[in-house]
Design an enzyme around this catalytic site. Structure first.
Site, PDB file in Angstrom:
ATOM      1  N   THR A  83       0.777  10.444   3.036  1.00 21.25           N
ATOM      2  CA  THR A  83       0.099  11.619   2.494  1.00 21.25           C
ATOM      3  C   THR A  83      -1.547  11.707   3.140  1.00 21.25           C
ATOM      4  O   THR A  83      -2.087  12.645   2.521  1.00 21.25           O
ATOM      5  CB  THR A  83      -0.369  11.062   0.869  1.00 21.25           C
ATOM      6  OG1 THR A  83      -0.620   9.559   1.044  1.00 21.25           O
ATOM      7  CG2 THR A  83       0.947  11.294   0.267  1.00 21.25           C
ATOM      8  N   SER A 133      -2.031   0.635  -4.495  1.00 20.38           N
ATOM      9  CA  SER A 133      -2.609   1.677  -3.488  1.00 20.38           C
ATOM     10  C   SER A 133      -4.048   2.199  -4.151  1.00 20.38           C
ATOM     11  O   SER A 133      -4.085   1.916  -5.520  1.00 20.38           O
ATOM     12  CB  SER A 133      -1.724   2.885  -3.910  1.00 20.38           C
ATOM     13  OG  SER A 133      -2.369   4.134  -3.477  1.00 20.38           O
ATOM     14  N   ALA A 134      -4.811   2.733  -3.545  1.00 24.76           N
ATOM     15  CA  ALA A 134      -5.962   3.038  -3.936  1.00 24.76           C
ATOM     16  C   ALA A 134      -5.941   4.454  -4.712  1.00 24.76           C
ATOM     17  O   ALA A 134      -6.919   4.926  -5.211  1.00 24.76           O
ATOM     18  CB  ALA A 134      -7.371   3.213  -2.986  1.00 24.76           C
ATOM     19  N   LYS A 186     -10.886  -1.430  -2.033  1.00 26.17           N
ATOM     20  CA  LYS A 186     -10.480  -2.248  -0.821  1.00 26.17           C
ATOM     21  C   LYS A 186     -11.718  -1.938   0.107  1.00 26.17           C
ATOM     22  O   LYS A 186     -12.402  -0.662   0.306  1.00 26.17           O
ATOM     23  CB  LYS A 186      -9.584  -1.611   0.009  1.00 26.17           C
ATOM     24  CG  LYS A 186      -8.118  -1.821  -0.893  1.00 26.17           C
ATOM     25  CD  LYS A 186      -6.962  -1.008  -0.192  1.00 26.17           C
ATOM     26  CE  LYS A 186      -6.028  -1.002  -1.379  1.00 26.17           C
ATOM     27  NZ  LYS A 186      -4.754  -0.069  -0.908  1.00 26.17           N
ATOM     28  N   ASP A 196       1.011  -0.976  -0.126  1.00 25.47           N
ATOM     29  CA  ASP A 196       0.124  -0.124   0.012  1.00 25.47           C
ATOM     30  C   ASP A 196       0.879   1.370  -0.004  1.00 25.47           C
ATOM     31  O   ASP A 196       2.122   1.050   0.198  1.00 25.47           O
ATOM     32  CB  ASP A 196      -0.651  -0.055   1.270  1.00 25.47           C
ATOM     33  CG  ASP A 196      -1.806   1.023   1.572  1.00 25.47           C
ATOM     34  OD1 ASP A 196      -2.567   1.458   0.434  1.00 25.47           O
ATOM     35  OD2 ASP A 196      -1.885   1.719   2.374  1.00 25.47           O
ATOM     36  N   LEU A 197       0.271   2.539  -0.411  1.00 24.61           N
ATOM     37  CA  LEU A 197       1.247   3.581  -0.257  1.00 24.61           C
ATOM     38  C   LEU A 197       1.078   4.593   0.807  1.00 24.61           C
ATOM     39  O   LEU A 197       1.889   4.539   1.482  1.00 24.61           O
ATOM     40  CB  LEU A 197       0.774   4.313  -1.665  1.00 24.61           C
ATOM     41  CG  LEU A 197       1.558   5.527  -1.915  1.00 24.61           C
ATOM     42  CD1 LEU A 197       2.883   5.537  -1.939  1.00 24.61           C
ATOM     43  CD2 LEU A 197       1.132   6.141  -3.632  1.00 24.61           C
ATOM     44  N   ASP A 198      -0.309   5.125   1.036  1.00 24.55           N
ATOM     45  CA  ASP A 198      -0.329   6.099   1.977  1.00 24.55           C
ATOM     46  C   ASP A 198      -0.413   5.421   3.266  1.00 24.55           C
ATOM     47  O   ASP A 198      -1.110   4.204   3.424  1.00 24.55           O
ATOM     48  CB  ASP A 198      -1.840   6.889   1.882  1.00 24.55           C
ATOM     49  CG  ASP A 198      -2.130   7.683   3.113  1.00 24.55           C
ATOM     50  OD1 ASP A 198      -1.198   8.205   3.424  1.00 24.55           O
ATOM     51  OD2 ASP A 198      -3.189   7.864   3.017  1.00 24.55           O
ATOM     52  N   GLU A 235      -0.286  -3.489   4.484  1.00 25.95           N
ATOM     53  CA  GLU A 235      -1.336  -2.300   4.959  1.00 25.95           C
ATOM     54  C   GLU A 235      -1.382  -1.620   6.112  1.00 25.95           C
ATOM     55  O   GLU A 235      -0.980  -2.254   7.047  1.00 25.95           O
ATOM     56  CB  GLU A 235      -2.669  -3.081   4.398  1.00 25.95           C
ATOM     57  CG  GLU A 235      -3.220  -2.770   3.110  1.00 25.95           C
ATOM     58  CD  GLU A 235      -4.000  -1.633   2.879  1.00 25.95           C
ATOM     59  OE1 GLU A 235      -4.038  -0.744   3.546  1.00 25.95           O
ATOM     60  OE2 GLU A 235      -4.172  -1.483   1.264  1.00 25.95           O
ATOM     61  N   ASP A 236      -1.906  -0.379   6.174  1.00 25.59           N
ATOM     62  CA  ASP A 236      -1.962   0.330   7.416  1.00 25.59           C
ATOM     63  C   ASP A 236      -3.598   0.477   7.883  1.00 25.59           C
ATOM     64  O   ASP A 236      -3.838   0.634   8.630  1.00 25.59           O
ATOM     65  CB  ASP A 236      -1.556   1.531   7.252  1.00 25.59           C
ATOM     66  CG  ASP A 236      -2.378   2.688   6.118  1.00 25.59           C
ATOM     67  OD1 ASP A 236      -2.465   2.095   4.988  1.00 25.59           O
ATOM     68  OD2 ASP A 236      -2.648   3.841   6.652  1.00 25.59           O
ATOM     69  N   LYS A 254      -8.943   6.430   5.586  1.00 29.14           N
ATOM     70  CA  LYS A 254      -7.816   5.805   4.952  1.00 29.14           C
ATOM     71  C   LYS A 254      -7.912   4.814   4.123  1.00 29.14           C
ATOM     72  O   LYS A 254      -8.629   3.801   4.463  1.00 29.14           O
ATOM     73  CB  LYS A 254      -6.645   5.733   6.335  1.00 29.14           C
ATOM     74  CG  LYS A 254      -6.064   6.963   6.651  1.00 29.14           C
ATOM     75  CD  LYS A 254      -5.224   6.914   7.919  1.00 29.14           C
ATOM     76  CE  LYS A 254      -4.628   7.929   8.254  1.00 29.14           C
ATOM     77  NZ  LYS A 254      -3.683   7.920   9.537  1.00 29.14           N
TER      78      LYS A 254
HETATM   79  P1  B16 Z   1      -6.581   9.561  -4.582  1.00 32.15           P
HETATM   80  P2  B16 Z   1      -3.564   4.180  -0.346  1.00 32.15           P
HETATM   81  C1  B16 Z   1      -5.665   6.070  -0.285  1.00 32.15           C
HETATM   82  O1  B16 Z   1      -4.024   5.529  -0.408  1.00 32.15           O
HETATM   83  C2  B16 Z   1      -5.594   7.004   0.777  1.00 32.15           C
HETATM   84  O2  B16 Z   1      -5.478   6.328   1.871  1.00 32.15           O
HETATM   85  C3  B16 Z   1      -7.143   7.553   0.627  1.00 32.15           C
HETATM   86  O3  B16 Z   1      -7.128   8.417   1.897  1.00 32.15           O
HETATM   87  C4  B16 Z   1      -7.348   8.253  -0.480  1.00 32.15           C
HETATM   88  O4  B16 Z   1      -8.838   8.586  -0.565  1.00 32.15           O
HETATM   89  C5  B16 Z   1      -7.210   6.884  -1.646  1.00 32.15           C
HETATM   90  O5  B16 Z   1      -5.783   6.579  -1.505  1.00 32.15           O
HETATM   91  C6  B16 Z   1      -7.612   7.548  -2.887  1.00 32.15           C
HETATM   92  O6  B16 Z   1      -6.395   8.763  -3.592  1.00 32.15           O
HETATM   93  O7  B16 Z   1      -7.768  10.710  -4.502  1.00 32.15           O
HETATM   94  O8  B16 Z   1      -5.282  10.073  -4.907  1.00 32.15           O
HETATM   95  O9  B16 Z   1      -7.104   8.916  -5.874  1.00 32.15           O
HETATM   96  O10 B16 Z   1      -3.624   4.002   1.581  1.00 32.15           O
HETATM   97  O11 B16 Z   1      -4.616   3.094  -0.885  1.00 32.15           O
HETATM   98  O12 B16 Z   1      -2.130   3.898  -0.710  1.00 32.15           O
HETATM   99 MG    MG Z   2      -2.924   3.149   3.192  1.00 38.40          MG
END
Ligand code: B16
Ligand code: MG
Length: 222
Positions: free
Chosen positions: A17, A116-117, A146, A9-11, A170-171, A45
């Protein structure tokens, strides 16, 4: 069985972020008369952009007040602000332990996959100086978010890996649930109780404590 891929996962795993997401959502919410705080932001998140907006509207009891077109505009405005904040991201914002883990995987020729999402993931990885370190960045567009397993299954497929021989990191609770639904070993980063409740197989309170040897041992992989 041999480890075949590690899905990141990223964030919250590679960098933080969430604070930028929070600032951008807070400003957008204020503009439509909804107040959100950091505790509420925890719920966002790992959740997609549109799902995050829906949760904010429900929180402000305004979920019936916007057409799909208006919601898309709100989400686009938030993203524009978020992307402008991302210009602050730099290589020193990579969480501790991540470079070391990527090095260990490269030594073993195990592909690292980004699951990552975030639709902004390619830009974020490149600002962090990590773009070249990943075999694949899975595009979250058009696949169920997810806790559905799809993004992790797509990541394993891209790496030519059997999900049973993959490790996901994942967090977020939704993310841990997605890893487990994909049939993988789940490493949680954060609160033990919360992430174990979602099915995490092992939890570290910080990426600084991530240790490939102990993860492989717990996962029964080599
Ligand atoms: P975007 P992850 C997620 O990242 C974030 O945790 C979540 O807060 C955010 O809404 C989602 O990405 C979508 O991000 O608006 O940049 O497409 O934890 O899946 O890496
Ligand atoms: Mg995350």
């Amino acid at each position: 069985m041999k480890l075949q891929a590690v899905l990141f996962d990223l964030d919250g795993v590679i960098t933080d972020t969430a604070e930028y997401h929070y600032m951008a959502w807070k400003q957008m919410a204020e503009q439509i008369g909804i107040d959100i705080d950091r505790a509420f932001n925890e719920q966002l998140k790992g959740i997609s952009r549109m799902e995050s907006l829906e949760r904010i509207l429900v929180h402000g009891r305004k979920e019936q007040q916007y057409t799909m077109e208006q919601k898309e505009r709100l989400a686009a405005d938030k993203n524009k602000h978020y992307v402008s904040l991302l210009t602050q991201l730099a290589p020193e914002h990579v969480y501790p332990g991540i470079h070391e883990l990527l090095d260990q995987l490269a030594e073993r020729q195990i592909p690292a996959v980004l699951t990552s999402a975030s639709k902004n993931a390619p830009q974020i990885l490149s600002s962090l100086g990590l773009a070249e370190r990943f075999h694949t960045i899975v595009d979250p567009d058009g696949i169920p978010g997810k806790p559905a397993p799809d993004i992790f299954l797509k990541g394993a497929e891209a790496a030519g890996a059997d999900p049973a021989c993959c490790i996901g990191i994942e967090d977020a609770q939704a993310g841990v649930e997605a890893i487990k639904a994909a049939g993988m070993f789940a490493v949680g980063i954060g609160e033990q109780e919360l992430l174990c409740a979602s099915g995490a197989d092992i939890v570290f309170d910080s990426t600084a404590k991530l240790n490939l040897t102990s993860v492989l041992q717990a996962a029964n992989l080599n």
